[in-house]
Design an enzyme around this catalytic site. Sequence first.
Site, PDB file in Angstrom:
ATOM      1  N   HIS A  87      -3.665 -35.676   9.662  1.00 17.22           N
ATOM      2  CA  HIS A  87      -3.234 -36.936  10.282  1.00 17.22           C
ATOM      3  C   HIS A  87      -4.340 -37.516  11.161  1.00 17.22           C
ATOM      4  O   HIS A  87      -4.387 -37.299  12.374  1.00 17.22           O
ATOM      5  CB  HIS A  87      -1.963 -36.702  11.110  1.00 17.22           C
ATOM      6  CG  HIS A  87      -1.256 -37.980  11.429  1.00 17.22           C
ATOM      7  ND1 HIS A  87       0.101 -38.068  11.557  1.00 17.22           N
ATOM      8  CD2 HIS A  87      -1.726 -39.235  11.630  1.00 17.22           C
ATOM      9  CE1 HIS A  87       0.430 -39.320  11.833  1.00 17.22           C
ATOM     10  NE2 HIS A  87      -0.670 -40.049  11.889  1.00 17.22           N
TER      11      HIS A  87
ATOM     12  N   HIS B 151      -6.790 -41.110  11.796  1.00 17.40           N
ATOM     13  CA  HIS B 151      -7.119 -42.515  11.534  1.00 17.40           C
ATOM     14  C   HIS B 151      -8.623 -42.674  11.751  1.00 17.40           C
ATOM     15  O   HIS B 151      -9.079 -42.816  12.882  1.00 17.40           O
ATOM     16  CB  HIS B 151      -6.355 -43.440  12.491  1.00 17.40           C
ATOM     17  CG  HIS B 151      -4.858 -43.325  12.375  1.00 17.40           C
ATOM     18  ND1 HIS B 151      -4.106 -44.198  11.618  1.00 17.40           N
ATOM     19  CD2 HIS B 151      -3.967 -42.441  12.908  1.00 17.40           C
ATOM     20  CE1 HIS B 151      -2.817 -43.866  11.697  1.00 17.40           C
ATOM     21  NE2 HIS B 151      -2.708 -42.801  12.476  1.00 17.40           N
TER      22      HIS B 151
ATOM     23  N   ARG C  35     -10.412 -45.148  10.699  1.00 18.20           N
ATOM     24  CA  ARG C  35     -10.717 -46.591  10.913  1.00 18.20           C
ATOM     25  C   ARG C  35     -11.891 -47.073  10.037  1.00 18.20           C
ATOM     26  O   ARG C  35     -11.771 -47.131   8.865  1.00 18.20           O
ATOM     27  CB  ARG C  35     -11.006 -46.907  12.398  1.00 18.20           C
ATOM     28  CG  ARG C  35     -10.049 -46.250  13.399  1.00 18.20           C
ATOM     29  CD  ARG C  35      -8.699 -46.879  13.454  1.00 18.20           C
ATOM     30  NE  ARG C  35      -7.988 -46.499  14.666  1.00 18.20           N
ATOM     31  CZ  ARG C  35      -6.667 -46.522  14.790  1.00 18.20           C
ATOM     32  NH1 ARG C  35      -5.896 -46.874  13.794  1.00 18.20           N
ATOM     33  NH2 ARG C  35      -6.084 -46.176  15.922  1.00 18.20           N
TER      34      ARG C  35
ATOM     35  N   ASN D 140      -3.807 -47.304   7.364  1.00 18.30           N
ATOM     36  CA  ASN D 140      -3.559 -48.572   8.100  1.00 18.30           C
ATOM     37  C   ASN D 140      -4.870 -49.144   8.627  1.00 18.30           C
ATOM     38  O   ASN D 140      -5.109 -49.262   9.811  1.00 18.30           O
ATOM     39  CB  ASN D 140      -2.542 -48.375   9.233  1.00 18.30           C
ATOM     40  CG  ASN D 140      -2.953 -47.335  10.254  1.00 18.30           C
ATOM     41  OD1 ASN D 140      -3.650 -46.381   9.949  1.00 18.30           O
ATOM     42  ND2 ASN D 140      -2.539 -47.508  11.491  1.00 18.30           N
TER      43      ASN D 140
ATOM     44  N   HIS E 298       5.841 -41.906   8.458  1.00 20.53           N
ATOM     45  CA  HIS E 298       5.990 -42.223   9.887  1.00 20.53           C
ATOM     46  C   HIS E 298       7.446 -42.637  10.035  1.00 20.53           C
ATOM     47  O   HIS E 298       7.831 -43.736   9.626  1.00 20.53           O
ATOM     48  CB  HIS E 298       5.037 -43.344  10.302  1.00 20.53           C
ATOM     49  CG  HIS E 298       5.258 -43.819  11.704  1.00 20.53           C
ATOM     50  ND1 HIS E 298       4.298 -43.722  12.681  1.00 20.53           N
ATOM     51  CD2 HIS E 298       6.337 -44.385  12.309  1.00 20.53           C
ATOM     52  CE1 HIS E 298       4.773 -44.203  13.824  1.00 20.53           C
ATOM     53  NE2 HIS E 298       6.001 -44.621  13.619  1.00 20.53           N
TER      54      HIS E 298
ATOM     55  N   HIS F 127       4.354 -36.403  12.853  1.00 23.34           N
ATOM     56  CA  HIS F 127       4.630 -36.411  14.299  1.00 23.34           C
ATOM     57  C   HIS F 127       6.100 -36.486  14.669  1.00 23.34           C
ATOM     58  O   HIS F 127       6.568 -37.482  15.206  1.00 23.34           O
ATOM     59  CB  HIS F 127       3.835 -37.518  14.997  1.00 23.34           C
ATOM     60  CG  HIS F 127       3.924 -38.894  14.377  1.00 23.34           C
ATOM     61  ND1 HIS F 127       5.099 -39.467  13.953  1.00 23.34           N
ATOM     62  CD2 HIS F 127       2.960 -39.804  14.149  1.00 23.34           C
ATOM     63  CE1 HIS F 127       4.848 -40.667  13.472  1.00 23.34           C
ATOM     64  NE2 HIS F 127       3.555 -40.890  13.582  1.00 23.34           N
TER      65      HIS F 127
ATOM     66  N   ASP G 252      -2.862 -36.621  14.831  1.00 24.04           N
ATOM     67  CA  ASP G 252      -2.653 -38.074  14.858  1.00 24.04           C
ATOM     68  C   ASP G 252      -3.772 -38.733  15.672  1.00 24.04           C
ATOM     69  O   ASP G 252      -3.523 -39.528  16.584  1.00 24.04           O
ATOM     70  CB  ASP G 252      -1.274 -38.453  15.416  1.00 24.04           C
ATOM     71  CG  ASP G 252      -0.951 -39.921  15.139  1.00 24.04           C
ATOM     72  OD1 ASP G 252      -1.766 -40.598  14.483  1.00 24.04           O
ATOM     73  OD2 ASP G 252       0.116 -40.383  15.574  1.00 24.04           O
TER      74      ASP G 252
ATOM     75  N   HIS H 238      -8.714 -45.999  19.872  1.00 24.30           N
ATOM     76  CA  HIS H 238      -8.789 -47.432  20.173  1.00 24.30           C
ATOM     77  C   HIS H 238      -9.906 -47.650  21.180  1.00 24.30           C
ATOM     78  O   HIS H 238     -10.309 -46.720  21.881  1.00 24.30           O
ATOM     79  CB  HIS H 238      -7.473 -47.924  20.781  1.00 24.30           C
ATOM     80  CG  HIS H 238      -6.315 -47.848  19.845  1.00 24.30           C
ATOM     81  ND1 HIS H 238      -6.141 -48.729  18.800  1.00 24.30           N
ATOM     82  CD2 HIS H 238      -5.284 -46.972  19.769  1.00 24.30           C
ATOM     83  CE1 HIS H 238      -5.045 -48.410  18.135  1.00 24.30           C
ATOM     84  NE2 HIS H 238      -4.507 -47.337  18.693  1.00 24.30           N
TER      85      HIS H 238
HETATM   86  O1  DOR Z   1       0.298 -44.229  18.226  1.00 22.07           O
HETATM   87  C1  DOR Z   1       0.085 -44.559  17.063  1.00 22.07           C
HETATM   88  N1  DOR Z   1      -1.101 -45.055  16.674  1.00 22.07           N
HETATM   89  N2  DOR Z   1       1.066 -44.426  16.149  1.00 22.07           N
HETATM   90  C2  DOR Z   1       0.948 -44.905  14.905  1.00 22.07           C
HETATM   91  O2  DOR Z   1       1.843 -44.730  14.107  1.00 22.07           O
HETATM   92  C3  DOR Z   1      -0.254 -45.658  14.498  1.00 22.07           C
HETATM   93  C4  DOR Z   1      -1.403 -45.237  15.299  1.00 22.07           C
HETATM   94  C5  DOR Z   1      -2.613 -46.115  15.124  1.00 22.07           C
HETATM   95  O3  DOR Z   1      -3.021 -46.330  13.988  1.00 22.07           O
HETATM   96  O4  DOR Z   1      -3.193 -46.535  16.131  1.00 22.07           O
HETATM   97 ZN    ZN Z   2      -0.876 -41.859  12.863  1.00 18.61          ZN
HETATM   98 ZN    ZN Z   3       2.586 -42.581  12.869  1.00 19.57          ZN
END
Ligand code: DOR
Ligand code: ZN
Ligand code: ZN
Length: 448
Positions: A61, A63, A65, A95, A181, A237, A310, A314
């Site tokens: 899990h 991201h 980016r 995503n 999710h 999660h 996860d 950011h």
């Molecule tokens: O806290 C989160 N951030 N939950 C998510 O489901 C998406 C993720 C994100 O991509 O920033």
């Molecule tokens: Zn996630």
């Molecule tokens: Zn999620």
Amino acid sequence: MIVDSVLVNAKAYFKREIVDCAIAIENGEVFKIGKETQMPKADQRFVLNKSLVLPGLIDPHVHLRDEGKAYKEDFYTGTAAAAAGGVTTVLDMPNNAPVTMSAETLGNRIKIAKKKILVNVGFYSEFPIEPKGIRDIVDEGAVAFKLFMGKQVGGLGINDDRAVEGALRKAGELGVPVAVHAEDEKELKKNEEKMRRSNRHDVSAFREAHEEIVELKAIERLLRITEKTGAALHFCHITTEEGLSAIIRGKKTGRLATCEVTPHHLLLSSDDFGRYGMAAVTIPPLRGKRHIKALWNGILNGWIDVLGSDHAPHAFREKDASSIWDVKAGIPGLETTLPLVMSLVMKKRISLDRAVSLLSEKPAEIFGLKDRGLLEEGKKADLVVVDLKKKFKIDASKFHSKAKYSPFDGWEVQGKLLKTFVNGRLVMEDDEIVEKAGCGVAIRRNSV
Ligand code: DOR
Ligand code: ZN
Ligand code: ZN
């Protein structure tokens, strides 16, 4: 015969025991585990001074980016964070900008990633608009599908039971797992609108909007829809006692369902939110003690299958807003999972067997990574070397990730990662990346 490298004077986690041994690596694989005297000659020799060798972590899990969101993280920084956290394989969430939801977006993403990655990376895709595109995405190499139920991200209408069932059936036929999710969109929207109408912008409004029932409804709905599809569902999660109980009921009644919990949902409580500030804003939110207790039971008795970070980086300015509705949710976790879990092992809150199962073995099994997740002859040499005695403080300002914040910043932990080997290559040593961008492998499901 001269092999690529040998690791000597190791304590390796091998067949559920810690054994004094040496490890020979050839062509990216573990060639031999045995006494130092039995090792073949090698080009490179690493003396490990009795440090612990574990299978590298597989984090399903993450991201990563890049592309349109590269200011938050890119393939290089994200996989550098992975290597620095002992994570030798990550599964990348879809995503992105553009959303990974077609053979074309996936193929393009793999192409970009290949030049930059330092560890193994497998890729999720969202479901496409047209069901017939599902097979193309699998042929392109997606390791799994991701289904965001809180908000539509991909092409599939998430509130259309028949469409969801059709997509799951196809994934089931193709033998590709579906990670979920689990938040109910309708419930969530209703709650959020209520909060905004009453001018609530505080953290507790956010928690109330993402209340327990939001998670439970999505889990129950998916378990109901999936009944006859043959798809393997993996719930990401999980945060609530009720949600976990529903999954346990599902498992007991024959659903193909597995689940994941994050270190932050296990170790941080909503009661302490004030102390962590916006760095701890994540979706689903942190929960109260009752839920944490239930998650711990799930971890200890085996109902929870996987620990995933996860990792959701950011830019700090995106975390720093006065209204909670403007704060970007997500915690970077790749560099904290291993020390946090090793600390739990040292405190005897969890056995090393459970830790390795949650961090490496089970994720490999669930996502079909057949030659990874175990330290064994013939498996890929994805290995981490850890000094279990060493204590240190987590320092988010030193993260390799672009996201240099963490609710765990300043935590005293025990279990320092010394080296990370990916496919037999030393990629990270003493907090430094020592390999070149692109040395990692883009894993395609059909080629693993
Ligand atoms: O806290 C989160 N951030 N939950 C998510 O489901 C998406 C993720 C994100 O991509 O920033
Ligand atoms: Zn996630
Ligand atoms: Zn999620």
